[in-house]
Scaffold this active site. Structure first.
Site, mmCIF file in Angstrom:
data_model
loop_
_atom_site.group_PDB
_atom_site.id
_atom_site.type_symbol
_atom_site.label_atom_id
_atom_site.label_comp_id
_atom_site.label_asym_id
_atom_site.label_seq_id
_atom_site.Cartn_x
_atom_site.Cartn_y
_atom_site.Cartn_z
ATOM 1 N N ASN A 143 0.869 -1.191 0.000
ATOM 2 C CA ASN A 143 0.000 0.000 0.000
ATOM 3 C C ASN A 143 0.900 1.234 0.000
ATOM 4 O OD1 ASN A 143 -2.461 1.751 0.759
ATOM 5 N ND2 ASN A 143 -1.021 2.164 2.433
ATOM 6 N N GLU A 144 0.582 2.182 -0.837
ATOM 7 C CA GLU A 144 1.367 3.422 -0.913
ATOM 8 C C GLU A 144 2.852 3.094 -0.790
ATOM 9 O OE1 GLU A 144 -0.295 6.638 1.501
ATOM 10 O OE2 GLU A 144 -2.086 6.641 0.237
ATOM 11 N N GLU A 184 -8.491 4.216 -2.320
ATOM 12 C CA GLU A 184 -8.689 5.184 -1.231
ATOM 13 C C GLU A 184 -9.148 6.493 -1.849
ATOM 14 O OE1 GLU A 184 -5.575 5.688 1.701
ATOM 15 O OE2 GLU A 184 -5.098 3.543 1.631
ATOM 16 N N GLN A 205 -13.141 6.061 5.257
ATOM 17 C CA GLN A 205 -13.166 4.640 5.559
ATOM 18 C C GLN A 205 -14.557 4.298 6.092
ATOM 19 O OE1 GLN A 205 -9.828 3.305 7.924
ATOM 20 N NE2 GLN A 205 -8.357 4.379 6.630
HETATM 21 O O1 AHR Z 1 -6.873 6.344 4.886
HETATM 22 C C1 AHR Z 1 -5.881 6.852 5.725
HETATM 23 C C2 AHR Z 1 -4.479 6.681 5.155
HETATM 24 O O2 AHR Z 1 -4.355 7.437 3.987
HETATM 25 C C3 AHR Z 1 -4.096 5.292 4.711
HETATM 26 O O3 AHR Z 1 -3.639 4.519 5.759
HETATM 27 C C4 AHR Z 1 -2.988 5.551 3.744
HETATM 28 O O4 AHR Z 1 -2.877 4.553 2.771
HETATM 29 C C5 AHR Z 1 -3.334 6.910 3.172
HETATM 30 O O5 AHR Z 1 -2.250 7.758 3.170
#
Ligand code: AHR
Length: 508
Positions: A187-188, A310, A359
Site C-alpha cells: 500500500n502506498e 482510497e 473509511q
Molecule cells: O486512509 C488513511 C491513510 O491514507 C491510509 O492509511 C494511507 O494509505 C493513506 O495515506
C-alpha cells in the site's frame, strides 16, 4: 457546455437538461458493484468500537461484530471491503492476529497515534465479517516490512484446503478455506509502504506476486500499489515493468486542501470553501483519465483495472479527538463529494473496476459514526444507499446542459451533476443540484417521444450545507421520498431544490 444536447431532443427547452444517450449505450460495459467498495483500517475507532466490540461486550453484537453497524452495512449491499490498511498494512504481521485472542501479541500502531493494537481482530474475524456481509474481501499485503514468505503463507492460510497453513487455520476453528479474490501487494509503496522508487517497487511487486499461489481453485486478482493523485511517473514505470503480472493497479485521491498544516474544519466552512471542495473532488476525473491514458500504452485491451482504493474527504479531526485517529464529522458537503465522485467513477467503467471510500466507520469520510452503544448514519451513507440501483447496471452516457461556476484555484464546477444507468428494464438517474441557493428545473430528455412510467425517487438535502448527524441529532440529514418529478412526452421534469441529491427510477 454541451448546448448540442438540444439537437437530440428539441422538445426540451430547459436551461438545465440531462439527455439520456440511449443510442450510445455499450451493453458490454458494467458499473462494477465493487465501485461501491469500503475500506477498514486498524486506525482510530474504525475496527475497534466501529465494526468490532468483541463477543463479551455489553453492546449488542453477533460474534463480536456490533449489530447496528452490521445491519447498516448489510442495507448498503457492501460489495467489497479492503483491510487491514492503509499504512497499517505494511506493518501488519498476520500471525499476530490468529489463535486465541488472549494469546495474541500486542503491537504499537506507529502510523496512527501510537495506539496499542491488541490484535483481537485478525484474519478469522475479518473473513468471517465479509461472509456475514456477503462481500468480497480485499486483502492488503505487507510488502514494506514483511517478507515474501509471510505474504505467500497468508494466502495459503486463507485459501488452501490442505497443507501446513490449512492445518493451522483448522486448529484456529475454521475448517474450510475462505475465498480470496482481491490481493493488494503493498500500500502506498512510494510512501508509508516502504518509500520505494517505482523501478524498485516494480521488481519487488513481480517477486511477491510470484509466490502468491492459487490454492484449491481460488483465483486471485493481483493489485499493484499505485500512484497518489498526480504522480503519473509512478503509473508509467510500474505499468511498463510489471503490467503482465497484474490484474489491477491502484490510485489514491483525497479531496483535501493539502498535506501540510490545517486541512480545514469538517463542519465550519464558507460557501467559497464548499465550491472549492467540489472543484477539487471533480478533479479526480482528469486525474483518472491521465492515469488511464498511461495504462493504455501498455494495455490497450484494457485488461488491467484502475482501482481507486482510497478516496474521499480529509478534514481536520474533530476538536478534542486524537489527531492520529482521523475522526471527522460528515456534512451535506461530504454527501455532495460522494455523489460527484461516484458519478465520475460511473463515467469510467472501462478502467475503474473498484473503489474504496476511506473509511467505513469513524475515520475520514465514513458511513457510520459510533459512540459507545450509539451509531449515526452519515449523509455520505445515504448517498451510497441512494446509488445502490447503479451497482451492476449498464451505464447510460449523458449530455448535460447547465451553468458552470468558476471556483478558487482556477477550477470550475457545473451546477447540475448527473449519472444514469439501466438494469432489469429500469432506468436510474441520479441528479445533484450543487447550487447552494437556487432551485433548478431540470428536464431529463429521454431521447424519444415516450412517457416514463412508475417513477419513484428519493432525495437527500439539508437546511444548511453544513448540517450533519450527531448522537444528539441523528436524523438531521436523512433520505426522504421525492415527489418532484413529472412525466411528460419525451421527458421528465424535475424540480430540484438547492443543494440536493435526487435519485429517480423509472421505466420507458
Ligand atoms: O486512509 C488513511 C491513510 O491514507 C491510509 O492509511 C494511507 O494509505 C493513506 O495515506
Amino acid at each position: 457546455m454541451l448546448l448540442a444536447a438540444g439537437l437530440f431532443c428539441p422538445v426540451v427547452a430547459s436551461a438545465d437538461t440531462v439527455t439520456l444517450r440511449m443510442d450510445q449505450i455499450n451493453p458490454e460495459e458494467v458499473i462494477m458493484p465493487e465501485i461501491y467498495g469500503q475500506f477498514a483500517e486498524h486506525l482510530g475507532a474504525c475496527i475497534y468500537g466501529g465494526l468490532w466490540v468483541g463477543p463479551e461486550s455489553p453492546i449488542p453484537n453477533t460474534q463480536g461484530y456490533r449489530n447496528d453497524v452490521l445491519q447498516a452495512l448489510r442495507d448498503l449491499k457492501v460489495p467489497v471491503m479492503r483491510w487491514p490498511g492503509g499504512c497499517f498494512a505494511d506493518e501488519y504481521h498476520w500471525r499476530d492476529g490468529i489463535g486465541p485472542a488472549k494469546d495474541r501479541p500486542t503491537q504499537v500502531n506507529n502510523n496512527w497515534g501510537g495506539t496499542i493494537e491488541d490484535n483481537s481482530f485478525g484474519t478469522n474475524e475479518f473473513f468471517n465479517l465479509c461472509e456475514l456481509l456477503g462481500c468480497e474481501p480485499y486483502l492488503s499485503g505487507n510488502v514494506g516490512s514483511g517478507s515474501v514468505e509471510e505474504l505467500a503463507q497468508w494466502v495459503e492460510y486463507i485459501t488452501a484446503e490442505d497443507g501446513p497453513m490449512a492445518r493451522l487455520r483448522k486448529e484456529n476453528g475454521r475448517e474450510k478455506p475462505w475465498k480470496l479474490k482481491y490481493l493488494g501487494v503493498g500500500n502506498e509503496s512510494w510512501g508509508c509502504g516502504g518509500n520505494f522508487t517505482p523501478e524498485y517497487y516494480s521488481d519487488v511487486y513481480r517477486r511477491y506476486q510470484t509466490y502468491c499461489r492459487e490454492f484449491s481453485g481460488n483465483k486471485l486478482y493481483k493489485i499493484a500499489s499505485g500512484a497518489s493523485d498526480y504522480d503519473y511517473d509512478w503509473t508509467d514505470i510500474v505499468m511498463k515493468k510489471a503490467h503482465s503480472h497484474m490484474h489491477g493497479i491502484s490510485l489514491h485521491y483525497y479531496t483535501v486542501t493539502g498535506w501540510n498544516g490545517s486541512k480545514g474544519s469538517a463542519t465550519v466552512f464558507t460557501p467559497e470553501d464548499y465550491y472549492w471542495t467540489l472543484g477539487k473532488c471533480l478533479e479526480i476525473e482528469p486525474v483518472i483519465e491521465k492515469h488511464a491514458a498511461i495504462m493504455d500504452k501498455y494495455d490497450e485491451k484494457k485488461r488491467i483495472g484502475l482501482l481507486v482504493d482510497e478516496w474521499g474527504t480529509w478534514w481536520d479531526v474533530e476538536p478534542g479527538t486524537n489527531p492520529g485517529h482521523l475522526y471527522q464529522q460528515n456534512t451535506m458537503r461530504d454527501a455532495m463529494v460522494a455523489a460527484l465522485s461516484l458519478n465520475v467513477f460511473q463515467r469510467h467503467t472501462d478502467r475503474v473496476k473498484m473503489t474504496n471510500i476511506a473509511q467505513v466507520a469513524n475515520v475520514l469520510q465514513s458511513m457510520v459514526l459510533t459512540r459507545g452503544d450509539k451509531m449515526v448514519l452519515t449523509p455520505t451513507y445515504y448517498v451510497f444507499k441512494m446509488y445502490i440501483p447503479h451497482q451492476g447496471a449498464i451505464p447510460i452516457p449523458l449530455d448535460v446542459t447547465t451553468v458552470r461556476k468558476d471556483v478558487r484555484d482556477g477550477r470550475s464546477v457545473d451546477m447540475l451533476q448527473a449519472t444514469a444507468s439501466r438494469k432489469d428494464g429500469k432506468i436510474t438517474v441520479s441528479l445533484s443540484n450543487v447550487d447552494l441557493d437556487k432551485e433548478m428545473e431540470v428536464a431529463i430528455a429521454l431521447g424519444n417521444e415516450s412517457k416514463a412510467k412508475n417513477i419513484s425517487g428519493n432525495i437527500l438535502t439539508a437546511g444548511s450545507i453544513d448540517d450533519y448527524n450527531d448522537f444528539d441529532k441523528p436524523e438531521k440529514v436523512t433520505l426522504k421520498p421525492f415527489s418532484g418529478a413529472k412525466a411528460a412526452k419525451g421527458s421528465i421534469k424535475v424540480k430540484l431544490p438547492a443543494k440536493s441529491i435526487v435519485t429517480l427510477t423509472f421505466e420507458i
